[in-house]
Write a protein that holds these residues in place. Structure first.
Motif: not given
Length: 485
Positions: A260-276
């Protein structure tokens, strides 16, 4: 055929069995024995040597068909160029139909495996492996889009859940894709796939393919997740959705949060969220808060990871001579979590494994700075599950990280749920319907509430009581049926 006393894998994994262990039964597919030279070099007592043998044979009985190091699937293609490797996300090899008769999968699921290029902490391309677990029928959502521009096949799309697995070990033999139950079995992959999702699960670099595992270097593992998903989508562009949710527990929960932290810096299309679930947010704080002996194997693994990414670090900075000798033995015999538990934990009382001051060293500070989850930008929505009685990823540490994150990013989407009297793995069972519903809502396009929320779950009073020992620990494990029952 005589059945001997059951062996609880929990004793092995936690390193709590100081008496001689007994084999589960006589169906192990290995009869490994340590040599006298190995026992002497690692300074093993008779009991520890015996327990290491039982643990390793138990692990090898759970390999799917052959040991990972003997499975030709994990051999890179002959044209793979180490000097000029392909970019991250490249598909290197596809095993379309994995022989599931070698696994203990639930009926109705099928499996594929891939080799692909991932990304090391320094950005270089490194090979990795992953499995894809396929349900009989995909769960249908109206808003899914195929990874390719057009779904030429006209088939229903499989929604993708990227699964970050918990700690299986730190050697190449510990790849979940070559373990009969895929390591996390009914905790996550089976439950997710049976709910209609395609599970894309990287092994992490160094597990499976012959590389060094950068254990708990969480940003590198997050790279494995994203590039593993991209490679699987390229391998099956008309079958896998572009949309995906990241999920994980324990080490996998830490990797999920790091994703989720990586996605904030390097967005990837299709990402919907994270369950940790049961996430490690500050690994050194979790280790300091618990009994040190229970964490020796984890610290040794982290030292291995640091040794491969931090030029100024060497194993001897953290490990004693005995610790290094046992680390070498672990890799020589290709042991995983159970074997490491016996090598590093049971002997810790008489054979020190860690050097004094390892956790206050410059390397420890570097590790914390690179791998800490929380207090940093993240891409929501994120669901965090935490048991209050978790002895590994401690609840106070997780709560502190959640509170810090919410204070810094109050408008982001983070839902934190504490589960009373629940421990590390059981939180997945206690809240299974809840987190599966949460994943469903992400694919269905349901908007998660803005901001942070915290709630505590407890069972109704009529079933509350100390008699429910299953809340605290697992008392079973999957065993391959050699009898054809």
């Amino acid at each position: 055929m005589a059945i001997k006393k059951l062996l609880s894998p929990i004793l092995l994994l936690l390193g709590c069995a100081y008496a001689q262990l007994q084999s589960q039964n006589n169906t192990f597919n290995s009869t490994f024995r340590l040599t006298s030279q190995q026992i002497k070099a690692a300074n093993l007592s008779e009991t520890t040597a015996h327990n290491v043998e039982v643990a390793l044979n138990f692990e090898r009985s759970n390999n799917a068909g052959s040991l990972t190091q003997d499975d030709p699937f994990y051999v890179l293609p002959k044209d793979y160029d180490y000097a000029n490797p392909p970019p991250p996300g490249t598909v290197l090899k596809v095993e379309e139909h994995t022989n599931i008769s070698l696994y203990t999968l639930p009926m109705g699921l099928s499996m594929s495996r891939i080799l692909y290029s991932s990304e090391a902490l320094n950005g270089s391309s490194v090979p990795a492996s992953a499995y894809v677990l396929w349900p009989y029928l995909p769960r249908t959502f109206s808003k899914l889009t195929p990874y390719s521009d057009t779904n030429s096949s006209g088939q229903a799309l499989f929604p993708v859940v990227a699964l970050a697995h918990g700690t299986s070990g730190q050697t190449t033999a510990c790849a979940p894709s070559n373990l009969r139950g895929l390591w996390d079995d009914f905790h996550e992959p089976f439950a997710i796939a049976l709910a209609g999702y395609a599970v894309v699960a990287p092994d992490y670099v160094g597990l499976g393919v012959a590389e060094i595992s950068t254990y708990f270097i969480l940003p590198a593992h997050a790279n494995d997740v994203f590039h593993g998903v991209a490679a699987a989508q390229k391998a099956w562009p008309d079958q896998l959705s572009q949309e995906f949710v990241v999920a994980g527990q324990s080490q996998g929960g830490a990797v999920a949060w790091a994703s989720a932290q990586r996605q904030a810096k390097r967005p990837v299309k299709g990402y919907l969220g994270t369950m940790a679930a049961s996430p490690f947010t500050n690994v050194l704080a979790d280790i300091s808060a618990d009994a040190m002996a229970e964490n020796n194997a984890r610290v040794v693994g982290i030292a291995q990871g640091l040794n491969s990414v931090l030029p100024t670090f060497s194993l001897s900075d953290w490990l004693t001579d005995a610790g290094i000798a046992r680390w070498k033995l672990l890799h020589e015999i290709q042991g995983c979590g159970a074997t490491g538990g016996q090598l590093f934990n049971t002997g810790a009382r008489t054979v020190p494994i860690l050097r004094d001051g390892w956790n206050t060293s410059e390397a420890a500070m570097w590790f914390s700075n690179v791998t800490t989850n929380g207090g940093r930008p993240f891409a929501g929505p994120m669901l965090v599950l935490q048991g209050t009685d978790d002895p590994n990823a401690n609840e106070p540490v997780t709560t502190l990280s959640v509170n810090k994150t919410c204070a810094m990013y109050p408008d982001n989407q983070l839902e934190y749920i504490r589960w009373e009297n629940i421990t590390h793995v059981p939180v997945l069972y206690a809240g299974q319907h809840l987190w599966l519903d949460w994943i469903r809502d992400r694919f269905a396009g349901v908007e998660a509430p803005k901001g942070c929320s915290t709630q505590t779950m407890k069972p109704p009073s009529r079933i509350n009581g100390a008699g429910f020992k299953g809340w605290a620990s697992q008392t079973w494990f999957l065993e391959y049926d050699v009898y054809g029952i």
